[in-house]
Scaffold this motif. Structure first.
Motif, PDB file in Angstrom:
ATOM      1  N   SER A 168       0.652  -1.474  -0.005  1.00 17.30           N
ATOM      2  CA  SER A 168       0.278  -0.119   0.143  1.00 17.30           C
ATOM      3  C   SER A 168       0.851   1.241  -0.007  1.00 17.30           C
ATOM      4  O   SER A 168       0.427   2.323  -0.308  1.00 17.30           O
ATOM      5  CB  SER A 168      -0.947   0.016   1.106  1.00 17.30           C
ATOM      6  OG  SER A 168      -0.397  -0.489   2.390  1.00 17.30           O
ATOM      7  N   SER A 169       2.193   0.960   0.425  1.00 14.72           N
ATOM      8  CA  SER A 169       3.091   2.408   0.108  1.00 14.72           C
ATOM      9  C   SER A 169       3.735   2.259  -1.428  1.00 14.72           C
ATOM     10  O   SER A 169       4.611   3.004  -1.447  1.00 14.72           O
ATOM     11  CB  SER A 169       3.897   2.043   1.482  1.00 14.72           C
ATOM     12  OG  SER A 169       3.637   1.905   2.432  1.00 14.72           O
ATOM     13  N   LEU A 170       3.424   1.637  -2.062  1.00 10.82           N
ATOM     14  CA  LEU A 170       3.797   1.602  -3.456  1.00 10.82           C
ATOM     15  C   LEU A 170       5.144   1.153  -3.725  1.00 10.82           C
ATOM     16  O   LEU A 170       5.830   1.549  -4.539  1.00 10.82           O
ATOM     17  CB  LEU A 170       3.442   2.617  -4.276  1.00 10.82           C
ATOM     18  CG  LEU A 170       1.904   3.120  -4.488  1.00 10.82           C
ATOM     19  CD1 LEU A 170       1.627   4.222  -5.014  1.00 10.82           C
ATOM     20  CD2 LEU A 170       1.279   2.063  -5.754  1.00 10.82           C
ATOM     21  N   LEU A 171       5.592   0.184  -2.855  1.00  9.12           N
ATOM     22  CA  LEU A 171       6.993  -0.380  -2.933  1.00  9.12           C
ATOM     23  C   LEU A 171       6.919  -1.425  -3.150  1.00  9.12           C
ATOM     24  O   LEU A 171       6.483  -2.780  -2.764  1.00  9.12           O
ATOM     25  CB  LEU A 171       7.452  -0.254  -1.306  1.00  9.12           C
ATOM     26  CG  LEU A 171       7.763   1.190  -0.811  1.00  9.12           C
ATOM     27  CD1 LEU A 171       8.349   0.913   0.534  1.00  9.12           C
ATOM     28  CD2 LEU A 171       8.858   1.943  -1.567  1.00  9.12           C
ATOM     29  N   THR A 172       7.741  -2.038  -4.409  1.00 13.64           N
ATOM     30  CA  THR A 172       7.847  -3.279  -5.050  1.00 13.64           C
ATOM     31  C   THR A 172       9.029  -4.039  -4.298  1.00 13.64           C
ATOM     32  O   THR A 172       9.571  -3.307  -3.555  1.00 13.64           O
ATOM     33  CB  THR A 172       8.061  -3.182  -6.630  1.00 13.64           C
ATOM     34  OG1 THR A 172       9.086  -2.449  -6.689  1.00 13.64           O
ATOM     35  CG2 THR A 172       7.077  -2.480  -7.265  1.00 13.64           C
ATOM     36  N   PRO A 173       9.040  -5.175  -4.435  1.00 11.66           N
ATOM     37  CA  PRO A 173       9.979  -5.854  -3.657  1.00 11.66           C
ATOM     38  C   PRO A 173      11.461  -5.167  -4.031  1.00 11.66           C
ATOM     39  O   PRO A 173      12.534  -5.055  -3.013  1.00 11.66           O
ATOM     40  CB  PRO A 173       9.881  -7.146  -4.098  1.00 11.66           C
ATOM     41  CG  PRO A 173       8.763  -7.798  -4.328  1.00 11.66           C
ATOM     42  CD  PRO A 173       8.038  -6.211  -5.006  1.00 11.66           C
TER      43      PRO A 173
END
Ligand code: ATP
Length: 759
Positions: free
Chosen positions: A282-287
């Motif tokens: 939800s913080s728009l952080l991909t791995p």
């Protein structure tokens, strides 16, 4: 009456050890206590608004009075009579023989006097506002201003109970009926599906609204709305059959991946890992974008990569993908984004303080052209940081929509003056907030009450007694809510309600305390003391002995070959570590030695002699900051205290686990029932009478916030204060804050958030 007889013994309450009150209460329920004067059965009254005393079970038939209690109530307690209840005022002095044994409840004191400030309803001369008030929907001048605000961005900033939801509903009605906006061109986003359906129901009572309009409104949670968009364009890919929504399935994916890292299937805190992954998404952080800062982060990041890989391969999606998927889609396909920007004319967002990055970005994108976006929120009620929400987005909104009009609502229409003032004082101590002061619209004679049970068990008894008394005096079960910080804190109150005749309901996500991993593990040791061949129990104790589940096959084989019990076989396991083998050899003798002990003593012995604490410490390091195994064991000891035999305690645990399942089923249908809820789940709701349990340091604020504070981060502490604010402001007429003197078997200190109020 302060004395009772139990067999040949006389119990003089004021001279009795304080920690025995709960046991005396239980004995009274079992009919073991008698009046020393008339020999009728008596029981211990252990409530909130009166100090403990023995009461006759059948008061109607009893002519027995005790001069001692009368004398005490008349002379020693300074009480106020309200609706038949005697509420101790702030300056109560209890002069019992053994002063200090029972701490009398106290009312919050030194609150400013109530000054009515009736709002001028006619400030806005709008025929629509007039029509609303004719339909019994009253709006004050500020609310009305927000409702009839012309086009453009609008930020409604307001405190608890100020009618934010009412404003949003009225504004929707205004757009539909006065501005003649097509219903399907309005997007109305709520925090829960229930809130959306309530808003729709309320809208039906507004003038000139027809059902077909309501049906065409695009309304629901962020997830439901954006999922509908995805499913509309790519029905194959976003088919609901591909939704990964069952928690254990999601956990299983992580567990399978965890094996590659040698993470123990039972022991690693996979729930917390799932939550962390949700936070990143939800913080728009991909791995690739996650920067792992701790060992825990690294492990979870590995699981995150595998989890995403698994979903891609199997073409599955989860709830978070509904938002991140839509965000990605709009980013990649500008034509489609443009279509939606034109498709909607108005956006209305409730509970804006709890949006997270992906939600904020989606709304920003969609409203970028028309900018008709109205958001309502209260920075003091932002309580979902662990899901990535942040009151900062209110600030970002002002930055990204610089033309936005800002309307402040400062009238509280929900709660009494005393509750509003108490909540104001509590929240004022937060440093990162927009200063605001709410004003109540009415006053009553119920100052918030602080009460001081001995521990969690007594806390539950006192609350349930108080509710029963109020119901007898005419209240409805649905008037009450018991709120707590974490689900585990509800154990005792759940148990007490289960054995009362009061109807109550619980959230679907409250699992039984006795089903928790650590608890099951400890109870399994106890089970083995009664049945050495209990296979499930053997499986459950393996992690705490640092043994892998696969060893169970060897144990079973050994048991058949040597004709010994499964428990005995634990002592024959060969590991490459002599210290471990030595410990395993101790398991059977220790378990056998506890058979006849009371459960509390048995737990303490197992803990000490089988290295359970060591195991808990190791688990504590696994990064799960919310649930610590050692806390679970402390809670278990509090629960075990009242039982004399292991069998009774285990039966009780099984019964409570079964009741939990049954109550969840029943809760779906129950309407007029006492609500048992976490504070998080109570957001947006209101009840006549609210009890907040465990208002002590470690509970509210939660331990993890105190740890963060010690590490120099005060944000979690501020969020905890907001939680108490949310809890307090759910109450309309009466608020009770419980301050148990002991929690988890240790002395507890009143919540530091209470230092700003006087009592
Ligand atoms: N102008 C008003 N006159 C009378 N009652 C009102 C008015 N506005 C709101 N109320 C009532 O006050 C209560 C709180 O309103 P509402 O739930 O809309 O507030 P809120 O700001 O969304 O609350 P919270 O953020 O604390 O959940 C409700 O019972 C509502 O019906």
């Amino acid at each position: 009456m302060k004395t009772a007889k139990q067999g040949n013994q006389l119990i003089v309450l004021d001279e009795t050890n304080r920690s025995s009150y709960q046991r005396i209460y239980e004995d009274g329920k079992k009919g073991l206590l008698e009046c020393p004067v008339c020999s009728e059965k008596v029981r211990l009254f252990l409530g909130i608004e009166k100090d403990p005393y023995f009461q006759h079970n059948y008061t109607k038939h009893s002519n027995c009075t005790d001069p001692e209690i009368e004398e005490q109530t008349a002379a020693d307690l300074i009480v106020r009579e309200v609706n038949g209840f005697r509420i101790p005022t702030s300056n109560v002095i209890t002069k019992t023989k053994n002063s200090g044994t029972f701490k009398t409840a106290k009312a919050v004191a030194y609150l400013p006097p109530f000054i009515s400030n009736e709002k001028n309803m006619s400030t806005i001369h709008s025929p629509y506002i007039k029509a609303l008030s004719d339909a019994n929907v009253f709006l004050d001048a500020n609310q009305a201003e927000a409702v009839v605000h012309p086009n453009g961005a609008l930020l409604v900033l307001a405190g608890a109970g100020s009618g934010k939801t009412r404003v949003l509903t009225a504004r929707t009605a205004y757009l539909l009926t006065e501005q003649k906006v097509e219903a399907n061109r309005i997007m109305l986003v709520t925090f829960t599906a229930k809130a959306a359906s309530e808003m729709k129901t309320r809208l039906l009572n507004y003038p000139n609204i027809v059902k077909s309009q309501i049906n065409r409104l695009v309304t629901g949670t962020f997830h439901s709305i954006f999922y509908r968009i995805l499913a509309h364009h790519f029905p194959e890919k976003w088919n609901s059959k591909k939704l990964l929504n069952i928690e254990w399935q999601r956990r299983q994916i992580l567990k399978d991946a965890g094996r590659e890292q040698d993470l123990d299937e039972k022991e690693f805190a996979y729930d917390a890992a799932l939550q962390q992954i949700g936070y990143w998404k939800s913080s728009l952080l991909t791995p690739k974008q996650v920067k792992a800062e701790t060992n825990w982060d690294e492990k979870v990041l590995f699981l995150y990569e595998r989890y995403e890989q698994f979903k891609r391969q199997k073409e599955l999606f989860d709830f978070d993908d509904m938002l991140t998927g839509c965000y990605q889609l709009f980013q990649e396909e500008s034509d489609l984004l443009e279509r939606y920007q034109n498709r909607f004319d108005y956006f209305l967002i409730d509970e804006f303080q709890d949006v997270n990055k992906v939600q904020y970005e989606l709304i920003k994108m969609l409203s970028a052209v028309k900018k008709n976006v109205c958001v309502v929120g209260d920075d003091d009620q932002s309580i979902y940081a662990f899901r990535g929400s942040d009151p900062q987005y209110i600030r970002y909104f002002e930055r990204d929509f610089p033309q936005a009009a800002v309307v402040h609502l400062s009238e509280n229409y929900r709660s009494s003056h005393a509750i509003v003032e108490t909540a104001n004082k509590i929240i004022a101590a937060n440093k990162h907030r927009r200063p605001k002061q709410m004003h109540a619209q009415f006053a009553n004679n119920h100052e918030p009450v602080l009460f001081f049970p001995e521990d969690e068990e007594e806390e539950a008894t006192m609350i349930v007694t108080d509710i029963s008394e109020k119901i007898v005096a005419g209240a409805d079960p649905g008037d009450f809510a018991i709120l707590f910080r974490t689900n585990t804190a509800s154990r005792a109150v759940f148990e007490r309600l289960t054995t009362s005749s009061l109807p109550f309901k619980i959230d679907q996500d409250i699992d039984s305390f006795y089903e928790r991993f650590i608890i099951k593990s400890m109870l399994s040791f106890l089970k083995l003391s009664l049945n050495e061949d209990d296979q499930n129990a053997i499986a459950n104790i393996l992690p705490s002995l640092f043994l892998k589940q696969s060893i169970i096959t060897d144990i079973k084989a050994e048991s058949i070959l040597n004709d010994c019990t499964l428990l005995e076989c634990i002592g024959r396991i060969k590991t490459s570590f002599s210290f471990q083998e030595k410990k395993l050899k101790k398991v059977a003798p220790v378990i056998r030695s506890v058979v006849a002990k009371p459960p509390l003593a048995a737990i303490e012995k197992i803990e000490k002699e089988l290295g359970f604490q060591e195991f808990l410490k190791k688990r504590g390091n696994e990064g799960n900051q919310w649930d610590k195994g050692s806390d679970d064991i402390r809670d278990l000891k509090v629960a075990a205290k009242n039982f004399t035999s292991i069998r009774d305690f285990l039966d009780h645990a099984d019964h409570m686990a079964a009741m939990n399942k049954e109550m969840k089923q029943q809760s779906k249908q129950r309407k007029n029932a006492v609500t048992l809820s976490t504070i998080h789940r109570a957001k947006g709701l209101e009840y006549k009478i609210v009890y907040v349990i465990g208002t002590v340091d470690g509970s509210i604020p939660h331990d993890y916030a105190l740890e963060s504070l010690r590490a120099g981060d005060s944000d979690p502490l501020e969020e905890e204060r907001r939680l108490l604010y949310v809890a307090a402001t759910r109450a309309k007429e009466e608020l009770f804050l419980s301050i148990p003197q002991n929690r988890r078997g240790k002395k507890a200190n009143p919540s530091r958030f209470l230092t700003s109020i006087r009592y």
